[in-house]
Design a protein around this motif. Sequence first.
Motif, mmCIF file in Angstrom:
data_model
loop_
_atom_site.group_PDB
_atom_site.id
_atom_site.type_symbol
_atom_site.label_atom_id
_atom_site.label_comp_id
_atom_site.label_asym_id
_atom_site.label_seq_id
_atom_site.Cartn_x
_atom_site.Cartn_y
_atom_site.Cartn_z
ATOM 1 N N GLU A 38 10.306 1.232 6.024
ATOM 2 C CA GLU A 38 9.230 0.350 5.571
ATOM 3 C C GLU A 38 8.955 0.557 4.087
ATOM 4 O OE1 GLU A 38 5.247 -0.602 7.793
ATOM 5 O OE2 GLU A 38 4.925 1.201 6.568
ATOM 6 N N ASN A 39 8.945 1.816 3.654
ATOM 7 C CA ASN A 39 8.716 2.110 2.240
ATOM 8 C C ASN A 39 9.788 1.509 1.351
ATOM 9 O OD1 ASN A 39 6.302 3.595 2.372
ATOM 10 N ND2 ASN A 39 7.390 5.456 2.922
ATOM 11 N N PHE A 40 11.056 1.663 1.741
ATOM 12 C CA PHE A 40 12.139 1.115 0.929
ATOM 13 C C PHE A 40 12.046 -0.408 0.847
ATOM 14 C CE2 PHE A 40 14.288 5.210 2.160
ATOM 15 C CZ PHE A 40 14.260 5.754 0.881
ATOM 16 N N ALA A 41 11.684 -1.046 1.944
ATOM 17 C CA ALA A 41 11.539 -2.506 1.939
ATOM 18 C C ALA A 41 10.394 -2.928 1.022
ATOM 19 C CB ALA A 41 11.298 -3.005 3.362
ATOM 20 N N GLN A 42 9.302 -2.174 1.040
ATOM 21 C CA GLN A 42 8.136 -2.531 0.230
ATOM 22 C C GLN A 42 8.329 -2.234 -1.250
ATOM 23 O OE1 GLN A 42 5.172 -0.265 2.353
ATOM 24 N NE2 GLN A 42 4.659 -1.962 3.731
ATOM 25 N N VAL A 43 9.210 -1.279 -1.563
ATOM 26 C CA VAL A 43 9.449 -0.922 -2.973
ATOM 27 C C VAL A 43 10.513 -1.812 -3.599
ATOM 28 C CG1 VAL A 43 10.417 0.902 -4.465
ATOM 29 C CG2 VAL A 43 8.650 1.459 -2.790
ATOM 30 N N LYS A 44 11.363 -2.414 -2.797
ATOM 31 C CA LYS A 44 12.474 -3.208 -3.327
ATOM 32 C C LYS A 44 12.044 -4.228 -4.382
ATOM 33 C CE LYS A 44 16.978 -4.383 -1.561
ATOM 34 N NZ LYS A 44 17.799 -4.586 -0.332
ATOM 35 N N PRO A 45 10.915 -4.920 -4.220
ATOM 36 C CA PRO A 45 10.500 -5.875 -5.267
ATOM 37 C C PRO A 45 10.208 -5.225 -6.614
ATOM 38 C CG PRO A 45 9.344 -6.309 -3.199
ATOM 39 C CD PRO A 45 10.035 -4.998 -3.036
ATOM 40 N N PHE A 46 10.009 -3.917 -6.635
ATOM 41 C CA PHE A 46 9.664 -3.237 -7.882
ATOM 42 C C PHE A 46 10.886 -2.616 -8.570
ATOM 43 C CE2 PHE A 46 5.857 -2.997 -5.168
ATOM 44 C CZ PHE A 46 4.955 -3.679 -5.994
ATOM 45 N N VAL A 47 12.063 -2.782 -7.960
ATOM 46 C CA VAL A 47 13.292 -2.277 -8.580
ATOM 47 C C VAL A 47 13.521 -3.028 -9.894
ATOM 48 C CG1 VAL A 47 15.800 -2.122 -8.386
ATOM 49 C CG2 VAL A 47 14.355 -1.542 -6.424
ATOM 50 N N GLY A 48 13.755 -2.279 -10.948
ATOM 51 C CA GLY A 48 13.895 -2.882 -12.270
ATOM 52 C C GLY A 48 12.590 -2.951 -13.028
ATOM 53 N N GLN A 49 11.489 -2.573 -12.350
ATOM 54 C CA GLN A 49 10.179 -2.567 -13.003
ATOM 55 C C GLN A 49 9.650 -1.134 -13.106
ATOM 56 O OE1 GLN A 49 7.454 -5.633 -11.446
ATOM 57 N NE2 GLN A 49 9.212 -6.577 -10.437
ATOM 58 N N THR A 50 9.303 -0.539 -11.964
ATOM 59 C CA THR A 50 8.794 0.837 -11.981
ATOM 60 C C THR A 50 9.826 1.841 -11.485
ATOM 61 O OG1 THR A 50 7.784 0.448 -9.815
ATOM 62 C CG2 THR A 50 6.371 0.184 -11.767
ATOM 63 N N ILE A 51 10.933 1.361 -10.947
ATOM 64 C CA ILE A 51 12.015 2.234 -10.488
ATOM 65 C C ILE A 51 13.342 1.534 -10.761
ATOM 66 C CG2 ILE A 51 11.863 1.323 -8.131
ATOM 67 C CD1 ILE A 51 12.778 4.087 -7.116
ATOM 68 N N SER A 52 14.342 2.297 -11.196
ATOM 69 C CA SER A 52 15.652 1.706 -11.470
ATOM 70 C C SER A 52 16.427 1.528 -10.162
ATOM 71 C CB SER A 52 16.454 2.596 -12.417
ATOM 72 O OG SER A 52 16.857 3.789 -11.750
#
Length: 399
Positions: A38-52
Amino acid sequence: NEIKRVISCLRRFYESEPPRPEIEAWGTPEKLKISTDENFAQVKPFVGQTISSVAFEAIRHFTNGFYGMNGKRFHERIQQHRIRDCHGDLHLDHIHLTPKATTIFDCIEFNDRFRFIDVASDLAFLAMDFDFEDRSDLANLLLQTAARDFRDDEMLRVSDFYKCYRAFVRGKVESIQAISTEAAKAEEHAKQATRYFCLALQYAVSGSERLALVIMGRVATGKTTIARQLGRELDWPVFSSDRIRKMLARVPPTQRTTRKRRGEVYSERMTEQTYKELWADGIAALKVHRGVILDATFSRQANREFLREQCAKAGPRLQLVELDVDLGEIERRLKARDQSAGEISDARFDDFEKLTVAYEPPSELSPDLIKVSANDLVSDTVKEVLLRLSENNCSRIIS
């Protein structure tokens, strides 16, 4: 003393209610994956913004790898009744100490599965918070004291996994807050998110130990470029032998050493001095950072042995990564350096044959050496290095 008070308070809390089957069921890898997936799915939209993207993939690789290698350990912790109705959100802001009282408040109430967890996960949240505040000494003291008082040595085997999970969750929360608040606060939340994700990546590749990460290999394999990018991903300082050698010789970094001075600058004495200075810079940085990256060819076994001896004396874990590039590609890169104005290394195509012969393959480092192809894009090589480091970290935890 304050750490002992907190642990005593938590112990009474954990033991106040006996574990029930419906609680202990949440300790299986299958149930744990519900939260991490669930965490990985929720963080995916932030890839390239707050996480590479490479950090995201490395953390996910470590997490799934840990599940795959530790199924038996998770079930043993259920049998040992380590899965309890815990706090679920145990960080420094939720602990209040006075001379006479220890108060821990604001546990999670909106979702039982976030509370029905391993006590190691609860404590790892607090330890991660200490790490985040640059107090790893207190993080280590907390976990070591808890492991002793709870008679749970295995807690230390899973704590880095849970620290990684907890840091990733905090990165997610800060990322969400960054898009949910006004611009002034959004920037601060975004910065905090990046810091938490970076900490999660550090746990994934090196756990809680200090790490001296060496990027080595033949000339023109991209060591400096890869080392710099890894330094950005991990927020670790990077030290380069090329730059140190030029500094010792009083040659400007991007100025090629003249032929007249090359014998002096690349003498055995100067090389020995360069590697000693490289190590001195690295060990000094490890006093304030969780890791350091050393960029050098380490073409001679004697130089590698020197490094291994120094790490054994000083304490940090050592990991060497050898970058491997086809000889034809090395030739092409060396020729291209003649058109580059910002190159620090003095090596050019006319040095190719001599340097190739001088390189002593690090066969003595097997099986601990990580060897990675660097023929392709820098991002692909960095990703592969991080994935391999996370795999090594999983294997090391198991052993």
